[in-house]
Each structure stands twice: as structure tokens, then as C-alpha cells.
Write a protein that holds these residues in place. Structure first.
Motif, PDB file in Angstrom:
ATOM      1  N   LYS A  45      -2.879 -13.213  -2.410  1.00  0.00           N
ATOM      2  CA  LYS A  45      -2.859 -11.869  -1.828  1.00  0.00           C
ATOM      3  C   LYS A  45      -4.267 -11.297  -1.670  1.00  0.00           C
ATOM      4  CE  LYS A  45       1.461 -11.935  -1.332  1.00  0.00           C
ATOM      5  NZ  LYS A  45       1.993 -12.059   0.063  1.00  0.00           N
ATOM      6  N   PHE A  46      -5.147 -11.632  -2.599  1.00  0.00           N
ATOM      7  CA  PHE A  46      -6.517 -11.124  -2.522  1.00  0.00           C
ATOM      8  C   PHE A  46      -7.401 -11.959  -1.594  1.00  0.00           C
ATOM      9  CE2 PHE A  46     -10.916 -10.902  -4.127  1.00  0.00           C
ATOM     10  CZ  PHE A  46     -11.134  -9.540  -3.966  1.00  0.00           C
ATOM     11  N   GLU A  47      -7.055 -13.222  -1.414  1.00  0.00           N
ATOM     12  CA  GLU A  47      -7.936 -14.152  -0.705  1.00  0.00           C
ATOM     13  C   GLU A  47      -8.305 -13.699   0.704  1.00  0.00           C
ATOM     14  OE1 GLU A  47     -10.323 -17.615  -0.767  1.00  0.00           O
ATOM     15  OE2 GLU A  47      -9.395 -16.312  -2.277  1.00  0.00           O
ATOM     16  N   PRO A  48      -7.387 -13.162   1.522  1.00  0.00           N
ATOM     17  CA  PRO A  48      -7.809 -12.722   2.859  1.00  0.00           C
ATOM     18  C   PRO A  48      -8.923 -11.678   2.826  1.00  0.00           C
ATOM     19  CG  PRO A  48      -5.418 -12.860   2.750  1.00  0.00           C
ATOM     20  CD  PRO A  48      -5.915 -13.035   1.350  1.00  0.00           C
ATOM     21  N   ILE A  49      -8.950 -10.838   1.797  1.00  0.00           N
ATOM     22  CA  ILE A  49     -10.036  -9.874   1.655  1.00  0.00           C
ATOM     23  C   ILE A  49     -11.328 -10.594   1.277  1.00  0.00           C
ATOM     24  CG2 ILE A  49     -10.862  -7.907   0.311  1.00  0.00           C
ATOM     25  CD1 ILE A  49      -8.043  -6.991  -0.036  1.00  0.00           C
ATOM     26  N   GLU A 217      -9.612  -6.625   7.950  1.00  0.00           N
ATOM     27  CA  GLU A 217     -10.659  -5.618   7.800  1.00  0.00           C
ATOM     28  C   GLU A 217     -10.705  -5.168   6.355  1.00  0.00           C
ATOM     29  OE1 GLU A 217     -12.232  -1.375   9.673  1.00  0.00           O
ATOM     30  OE2 GLU A 217     -10.134  -1.965   9.948  1.00  0.00           O
ATOM     31  N   ASP A 218     -11.898  -5.221   5.772  1.00  0.00           N
ATOM     32  CA  ASP A 218     -12.115  -4.765   4.408  1.00  0.00           C
ATOM     33  C   ASP A 218     -12.749  -3.384   4.436  1.00  0.00           C
ATOM     34  OD1 ASP A 218     -11.297  -7.282   3.739  1.00  0.00           O
ATOM     35  OD2 ASP A 218     -13.248  -7.973   3.019  1.00  0.00           O
ATOM     36  N   LEU A 219     -12.241  -2.503   3.603  1.00  0.00           N
ATOM     37  CA  LEU A 219     -12.842  -1.186   3.424  1.00  0.00           C
ATOM     38  C   LEU A 219     -13.614  -1.182   2.111  1.00  0.00           C
ATOM     39  CD1 LEU A 219      -9.818   1.057   4.487  1.00  0.00           C
ATOM     40  CD2 LEU A 219     -11.653   0.120   5.917  1.00  0.00           C
ATOM     41  N   ILE A 220     -14.846  -0.693   2.159  1.00  0.00           N
ATOM     42  CA  ILE A 220     -15.721  -0.736   0.993  1.00  0.00           C
ATOM     43  C   ILE A 220     -16.179   0.671   0.644  1.00  0.00           C
ATOM     44  CG2 ILE A 220     -17.850  -1.675   0.016  1.00  0.00           C
ATOM     45  CD1 ILE A 220     -16.716  -3.310   3.119  1.00  0.00           C
ATOM     46  N   THR A 221     -15.974   1.054  -0.608  1.00  0.00           N
ATOM     47  CA  THR A 221     -16.479   2.320  -1.110  1.00  0.00           C
ATOM     48  C   THR A 221     -17.097   2.082  -2.475  1.00  0.00           C
ATOM     49  OG1 THR A 221     -14.747   3.557   0.029  1.00  0.00           O
ATOM     50  CG2 THR A 221     -15.930   4.700  -1.715  1.00  0.00           C
ATOM     51  N   THR A 240     -14.534   0.196  -4.829  1.00  0.00           N
ATOM     52  CA  THR A 240     -13.196  -0.146  -4.355  1.00  0.00           C
ATOM     53  C   THR A 240     -13.324  -1.017  -3.127  1.00  0.00           C
ATOM     54  OG1 THR A 240     -12.248   1.931  -5.164  1.00  0.00           O
ATOM     55  CG2 THR A 240     -10.999   0.728  -3.502  1.00  0.00           C
ATOM     56  N   PHE A 241     -12.596  -2.106  -3.145  1.00  0.00           N
ATOM     57  CA  PHE A 241     -12.627  -3.122  -2.096  1.00  0.00           C
ATOM     58  C   PHE A 241     -11.175  -3.341  -1.692  1.00  0.00           C
ATOM     59  CE2 PHE A 241     -13.870  -7.791  -1.207  1.00  0.00           C
ATOM     60  CZ  PHE A 241     -14.426  -7.456   0.016  1.00  0.00           C
ATOM     61  N   SER A 242     -10.802  -2.947  -0.457  1.00  0.00           N
ATOM     62  CA  SER A 242      -9.391  -2.985  -0.105  1.00  0.00           C
ATOM     63  C   SER A 242      -9.198  -3.433   1.331  1.00  0.00           C
ATOM     64  CB  SER A 242      -8.761  -1.600  -0.301  1.00  0.00           C
ATOM     65  OG  SER A 242      -9.369  -0.647   0.546  1.00  0.00           O
ATOM     66  N   SER A 243      -7.958  -3.822   1.630  1.00  0.00           N
ATOM     67  CA  SER A 243      -7.609  -4.202   2.990  1.00  0.00           C
ATOM     68  C   SER A 243      -7.228  -2.961   3.778  1.00  0.00           C
ATOM     69  CB  SER A 243      -6.439  -5.187   2.983  1.00  0.00           C
ATOM     70  OG  SER A 243      -5.292  -4.587   2.398  1.00  0.00           O
ATOM     71  N   ALA A 250      -8.929  -3.787  -4.832  1.00  0.00           N
ATOM     72  CA  ALA A 250      -9.563  -4.133  -6.103  1.00  0.00           C
ATOM     73  C   ALA A 250     -10.559  -3.038  -6.442  1.00  0.00           C
ATOM     74  CB  ALA A 250     -10.266  -5.478  -6.012  1.00  0.00           C
ATOM     75  N   THR A 251     -10.388  -2.443  -7.603  1.00  0.00           N
ATOM     76  CA  THR A 251     -11.273  -1.382  -8.060  1.00  0.00           C
ATOM     77  C   THR A 251     -11.993  -1.850  -9.311  1.00  0.00           C
ATOM     78  OG1 THR A 251      -9.814   0.343  -7.190  1.00  0.00           O
ATOM     79  CG2 THR A 251     -11.405   1.000  -8.869  1.00  0.00           C
ATOM     80  N   GLU A 252     -13.285  -1.596  -9.356  1.00  0.00           N
ATOM     81  CA  GLU A 252     -14.075  -2.035 -10.499  1.00  0.00           C
ATOM     82  C   GLU A 252     -14.933  -0.886 -10.992  1.00  0.00           C
ATOM     83  OE1 GLU A 252     -17.169  -5.637 -11.728  1.00  0.00           O
ATOM     84  OE2 GLU A 252     -15.910  -5.775  -9.941  1.00  0.00           O
ATOM     85  N   GLU A 253     -14.954  -0.688 -12.315  1.00  0.00           N
ATOM     86  CA  GLU A 253     -15.836   0.287 -12.931  1.00  0.00           C
ATOM     87  C   GLU A 253     -16.716  -0.437 -13.937  1.00  0.00           C
ATOM     88  OE1 GLU A 253     -12.386   0.892 -14.098  1.00  0.00           O
ATOM     89  OE2 GLU A 253     -11.696   1.992 -12.337  1.00  0.00           O
ATOM     90  N   LEU A 254     -17.997  -0.102 -13.916  1.00  0.00           N
ATOM     91  CA  LEU A 254     -18.933  -0.686 -14.861  1.00  0.00           C
ATOM     92  C   LEU A 254     -19.815   0.411 -15.434  1.00  0.00           C
ATOM     93  CD1 LEU A 254     -20.233  -3.866 -12.990  1.00  0.00           C
ATOM     94  CD2 LEU A 254     -18.677  -3.813 -14.929  1.00  0.00           C
TER      95      LEU A 254
END
Length: 349
Positions: A45-49, A217-221, A240-243, A250-254
Motif C-alpha cells: 500500500k505504501f510502495e506506490p508513494i 501524486e505524493d503530497l509533502i508537508t 507528512t507524506f501522503s497520496s 505516513a507521518t513522522e515526528e522527530l
């Protein structure tokens, strides 16, 4: 302190110890079956992104950036050539210390270089001005991108893939627009706004835009901040990296605190109404993470403390995941983390 050393150790070093993951007697041993989770299905499911970043022109931009990022990080005059800042590409390469750095800003482009196109010169192994080229943004700069030879810059003979334009944005003085265009078939592969703003008490940075391979299409924020004095820096990232439409995200916090030498992180992959979450906490000598699926603990990851040890992937009852399950989970997490870190590296202050 390396921003990803501890957090990445949980994920990356794990690949070296999957087949020998073992039970740690100090872990809780209460009966609690792991929830049903299929890492390979989640990966599908994530691979196309993720494959949007696998395009040759994106890889070329990633690898070639090391040839001209010094210009944007230092603001020095090009004087006709650009030399590599480092041999390594940007992906998974973050600064190895938390110290102030000059941002990648289009407003640092020297006036004498605006409107120019830079091409790779195989003799000098640098980028040089092409006096005959046209089309570069009048207030910015263009770099031609080529097929790469792994670790050695553009491969020979040169095979052009497209170009990247970097220029000030009309939407704000602290915004830089970055546009990657593929030649054939012609496609705007990425259109991004990169923000860097120095507030009185913080450096604020981020990315907003999209990327595509013509199918997905990937949306990047991404938003982030750097606070604190030298030697006491505190970094915070949220990406946040989403279709589009938003079927998978996929959301990541560091967070990374130099003063206390600690790091923390969270990763959340959402698809088909499910959520896989990883929460990590790292100190100088230890790093652990918990992986949950739909709110239920699926596994604990205990990073190897030394080269002689093995990273352990443990079920909720303390017994090890099977080598196959551990490997599938590790591959999924690496894929998601790597995709997010591409953008974090681009925006890093």
C-alpha cells in the motif's frame, strides 16, 4: 550527536541481526498474542508513494545535490564552477552535529549568477555555466540533471534527464521554489516550496508541495524548528507524506535535544483504515521502540548496544518475532523512514 544515529539504529542496524533475534529474559513474559498484521501488505500500500522517489531524475537530483548544495548553504559566489560538498547523496545523510548552518535559500544566489544554467563538466568534475543555454528562471538558477554513476556523480557519456530550477517564490520572501522537470516524456516531477525563516528565538523551516511519477501524486508537508544556544540545540521535525487522494499517509515526528543527548521519534503509517505506529526513545547508550497496530502492541524493537550484540524484535509476550516477520517489519519501516528523510534532509537548517 548525529540526528539519526540512535533512531536509525533501531531500524537500520536491525537488518544485520534478524536471523539471530533472541529472547531477552528481562522482557515481560505475560501471555498477549500479537495482533494480526501483515507487513508485506502494508508495504504494497505504501510502495506506490515510495517509488516516486525511485525515479532516475529524483535520484539524480538527490545525488547531484552534493555538487551544488555548498552554494546554497554558504551563499558564496559561484565564479563559474561548483564543487562537491560531500561524496554522499542526501538520502539518509543529515548533519552529523547540531550546529547552526546557513540555509538553502534562493535569495542567496549572487546577482551575477541569476538566470544562468549550469551543466556538468566531466573534465573538471564540477558544474559550470553553459553560456549558450536559455530558459533558466530570470531571478534564479538552473542545474541540468543526468543519469548517475553510483557514488561518482553523472555517468559518462553524459545522459541528460532533465533539470531543476531554484528561485525565489512570489509567495513570500522566506520561500524558495524548487521545480524538477523531466525531459522525456516531459513532466514536472516535483514542485516544492522550501521555507527558512529566522525568528528571534528559533530557526523555522519546512516544505510544502508535491511530487509525481505520472501515476501517483505524493503530497509533502514538513515543518520544523531549531531552538537553543550552541551546544544546547533542540530540533523538532514533523513531516507528512501522503497520496492524493489521501488513501495512504505516513507521518513522522522527530525530536533531538543536544543538551540532554536524547532523541525521540514517532512514525505513523495509515492505510485502509488501519494505522501502524512506531514510537522510539534513544539515549547515548540505548535505543528502543514499540510498534503498535491499530492501537495494540505488535512488537518491541531493542537496538543492539554494541557491534557484538543483535537487535531484537520481540512479540508482546517477550518471545522473538520469526525472522520472516522481523525482516518484513524492518523493510517496511526502513522504506517509510527513508522516504520521509529525503524531505527532512532537503529542509534541514
Amino acid at each position: 550527536m548525529h540526528l539519526t544515529r540512535s533512531f536509525g539504529r533501531v531500524l537500520i542496524a536491525a537488518a544485520f541481526g534478524l536471523s539471530t533475534a533472541c529472547h531477552d529474559g528481562t522482557e515481560p513474559n505475560t501471555p498477549h498474542p500479537a495482533p494480526a498484521f501483515d507487513a508485506r501488505h502494508a508495504m504494497s500500500k505504501f510502495e506506490p508513494i515510495a517509488v516516486v522517489l525511485d525515479q532516475p531524475i529524483i535520484r539524480s537530483f538527490d545525488g547531484t545535490m552534493s555538487f551544488f548544495e555548498t552554494f546554497f548553504r554558504s551563499g558564496i559566489t559561484l565564479s563559474g564552477t561548483l564543487t562537491p560538498a560531500a561524496a554522499a547523496p542526501l538520502v539518509m545523510r543529515v548533519t552529523n552535529r547540531l550546529a547552526p548552518a546557513v540555509q538553502i535559500r534562493a535569495d542567496a544566489i549572487p546577482n551575477e549568477d541569476k538566470g544562468k544554467t549550469f551543466v556538468y563538466d566531466p573534465n573538471s568534475r564540477t558544474y559550470v555555466v553553459d553560456a549558450n543555454a536559455t530558459g533558466a528562471p530570470a531571478n534564479g538558477i538552473r542545474f541540468v540533471l543526468y543519469t548517475l554513476s553510483e557514488g561518482n556523480g553523472p555517468s559518462l557519456p553524459l545522459a541528460r534527464l532533465g533539470y531543476v530550477d531554484i528561485a525565489p517564490s512570489d509567495e513570500g520572501a522566506d520561500l524558495t521554489e524548487l521545480v524538477i522537470v523531466r525531459d522525456a516524456p516531459r513532466l514536472v516531477v516535483a514542485d516544492l516550496l522550501v521555507r527558512h525563516r529566522a525568528d528571534p528565538n528559533a530557526n523555522v523551516f519546512g516544505i510544502d508541495g508535491s511530487a509525481t511519477d505520472g501515476i501517483t501524486e505524493d503530497l509533502i508537508t514538513l515543518v520544523g524548528s531549531e531552538t537553543g544556544d550552541a551546544g544546547q540545540h533542540h530540533l523538532v521535525f514533523h513531516s507528512t507524506f501522503s497520496s492524493s487522494p489521501p488513501l495512504v499517509s505516513a507521518t513522522e515526528e522527530l525530536t533531538s535535544d543536544q543538551g540532554s543527548a536524547t532523541e525521540g521519534g514517532g512514525l505513523h503509517l495509515s492505510y485502509e483504515g488501519h494505522t501502524l505506529s512506531l514510537l522510539s526513545q534513544a539515549q547515548a547508550t540505548s535505543s528502543t521502540a514499540e510498534v503498535s497496530y491499530d492501537g495494540n502492541l505488535y512488537a518491541r524493537i531493542v537496538a543492539a548496544a554494541s557491534p557484538e550484540d543483535q537487535t531484537r524484535f520481540l512479540k508482546p509476550d517477550g518471545t522473538p518475532l520469526s525472522p520472516q516477520d522481523a525482516g518484513d517489519l524492518n523493510n517496511l519501516l526502513l522504506r517509510v523512514v527513508s522516504s520521509n528523510f529525503f524531505w527532512i534532509n532537503l529542509a534541514f537548517p
